[in-house]
Design an enzyme around this catalytic site. Structure first.
Site, short mmCIF file in Angstrom:
data_model
loop_
_atom_site.label_atom_id
_atom_site.label_comp_id
_atom_site.label_asym_id
_atom_site.label_seq_id
_atom_site.Cartn_x
_atom_site.Cartn_y
_atom_site.Cartn_z
N LYS A 161 0.93 -0.97 0.05
CA LYS A 161 0.10 -0.07 0.06
C LYS A 161 0.90 1.08 -0.05
CE LYS A 161 -3.58 2.42 2.66
NZ LYS A 161 -4.54 2.25 3.71
N ARG B 69 -10.50 9.89 2.41
CA ARG B 69 -10.36 10.38 3.68
C ARG B 69 -11.45 11.50 3.63
NH1 ARG B 69 -3.88 11.06 3.55
NH2 ARG B 69 -3.35 8.66 3.04
N LYS C 143 1.52 9.76 5.80
CA LYS C 143 1.37 8.46 6.48
C LYS C 143 2.79 7.66 5.77
CE LYS C 143 -3.35 7.72 6.99
NZ LYS C 143 -4.64 6.80 7.04
N GLU D 18 7.51 -7.20 0.64
CA GLU D 18 6.23 -6.83 1.63
C GLU D 18 5.08 -8.02 1.25
OE1 GLU D 18 5.24 -5.14 3.88
OE2 GLU D 18 6.53 -3.35 4.14
N LYS E 114 -2.23 -1.43 -4.04
CA LYS E 114 -3.05 -0.19 -3.93
C LYS E 114 -2.33 0.95 -3.97
CE LYS E 114 -5.83 1.80 -0.48
NZ LYS E 114 -6.26 1.82 1.04
N SER F 167 -9.97 5.67 -4.29
CA SER F 167 -11.32 6.65 -4.40
C SER F 167 -10.65 7.73 -5.25
CB SER F 167 -11.34 7.47 -3.04
OG SER F 167 -10.03 7.72 -2.38
N TYR G 36 -15.10 1.16 -6.84
CA TYR G 36 -16.24 1.71 -6.70
C TYR G 36 -17.13 1.90 -7.90
CZ TYR G 36 -13.42 3.62 -2.54
OH TYR G 36 -12.83 3.94 -1.59
C1 PBG Z 1 -7.01 3.71 5.85
C2 PBG Z 1 -7.44 3.40 4.30
C3 PBG Z 1 -7.31 4.00 3.45
C4 PBG Z 1 -7.93 3.85 2.34
C5 PBG Z 1 -8.44 2.50 2.60
N1 PBG Z 1 -8.13 2.17 3.89
C6 PBG Z 1 -6.92 5.59 3.50
C7 PBG Z 1 -5.57 5.75 3.93
O1 PBG Z 1 -4.67 5.36 4.08
O2 PBG Z 1 -5.40 6.99 4.33
C8 PBG Z 1 -8.04 4.35 0.94
C9 PBG Z 1 -8.87 3.88 -0.11
C10 PBG Z 1 -9.32 4.84 -1.25
O3 PBG Z 1 -8.68 5.82 -1.25
O4 PBG Z 1 -10.49 4.37 -2.02
N2 PBG Z 1 -6.48 2.36 6.36
#
Ligand code: PBG
Length: 330
Positions: free
Chosen positions: A196, A206, A224, A240, A255, A281, A320
């Protein structure tokens, strides 16, 4: 003889093209991410994600029935809880009567065959909007892993089929696997968000959960990047994913999607478990925005991108667009 190969023969018409097509997508390749909120009869559109809603459990259950009827077999669940339930330990995450636990039960009661995969991460429960417990400005790894293990067991108890840790702490897959086994949840699987990346494409998500790292009086990291991966890295993603499989992950996820299809292929070539991809998203928002302006043909772009993700090596795609794509394919 010229030309030796006339490759266009295999492109002559749709019939022959469909006969030689290497990649086909179908609704059972998709998972649908759902945002759940407290209350009853609540349905609020996420401003940066037209067509995607934050819904209370009643509406969520209705939508799950619709998804099942469209041939979609799995859902990823995310919750938005009230601020007064948030703290720095994330303890609401393993409240047996918490919003996520109630949602899991309600969905499994209504559509028992639907594969339910709740998100395992502390950010929706954290006053700081981070995926871990914070001390002196640092996201603590091992105490966070303990919290994620409790959270996973609690999801399993509520009826989850899989847990889906999206936090990127080290060692969490092994700890969660052990926790599940010790509590008798041998059949509950783990879909690990293995690679990720710290991505700007999570912005709309978010907004949906109001979970962006917060500006607080306490000094906390504003992004993050100490746990999510640097988007410049490739070999690290392989490391990973392999580690997560060794620790007991049943499915590994990459992701975001589109910018990371090279990683999807590389991981696919080295692991022997299914690879999932999350079209996130921001990817959804880009397509929606351009289509609304009439700059892109939305339906065509959806099918092209989802096919590209599968072609790269994904067996499962969290998107989505799951409903729209299922309708287009149906
Ligand atoms: C948080 C999480 C995130 C997403 C899925 N789980 C956001 C982040 O890591 O800040 C993002 C998914 C998306 O953008 O559709 N644990």
């Amino acid at each position: 003889m010229y030309p030796l190969n006339r490759n266009r023969r295999l492109r002559t018409n749709e019939a022959i093209r469909s006969l030689v097509r290497e990649t086909n997508i179908s609704p059972q390749d998709f998972m649908f991410p759902m945002f759940i909120t407290e209350g009853k009869g609540v349905k609020t559109e996420v401003p940066s994600m037209p067509g995607i809603y934050r819904q209370s459990i009643d509406g969520t259950v209705k939508e799950v029935k619709e998804l099942w009827s469209l041939g979609i077999k799995a859902v990823n669940l995310y919750v938005k809880i009230s601020d007064h339930l948030k703290d720095n330990t994330g303890k609401e995450a393993w409240n047996k009567d918490g919003l996520m636990q109630q949602a899991i039960k309600a969905i499994k009661d209504a559509v028992p065959e639907m594969v339910v995969m709740p998100d395992v991460a502390l950010d929706p429960y954290s006053i700081y909007g981070h995926d871990g417990i914070i001390e002196n400005g640092e996201i603590l790894n091992d105490p966070t892993v303990d919290a994620l293990t409790k959270m996973s067991i609690s999801h399993a108890r509520a009826g989850a089929d899989f847990v889906a840790p999206s936090d990127m702490m080290d060692g969490r897959i092994l700890a969660i696997r052990n926790g599940l086994e010790e509590n008798g949840f041998h059949n509950v699987g783990i879909m690990s968000y293995s690679a990720k990346y710290a991505s700007a494409f999570y912005g709309p998500f978010r907004d949906a959960l109001d979970s962006a790292p917060k500006d607080t009086r306490v000094k906390i990291p504003k992004d993050k990047k100490t746990y999510q991966m640097d988007f410049s890295n490739r070999i690290e993603a392989i490391k990973e994913a392999i580690q997560d499989v060794e620790e007991g992950a049943d499915i590994v996820m990459i992701k975001p999607g589109l910018c990371y299809l090279d990683i999807v292929r590389e991981v696919k070539n080295v692991v022997n478990v299914p690879v999932a991809v999350y079209q996130v998203s921001g990817e959804y928002a880009m397509i929606k925005a351009a289509s609304e302006k009439g700059w892109l043909d939305q339906d065509a772009v959806i099918l092209e991108q989802l096919t590209a993700i599968k072609r790269a090596g994904a067996s499962i795609i969290s998107t989505y667009f799951a409903k729209e794509a299922a309708k287009l394919l149906g």
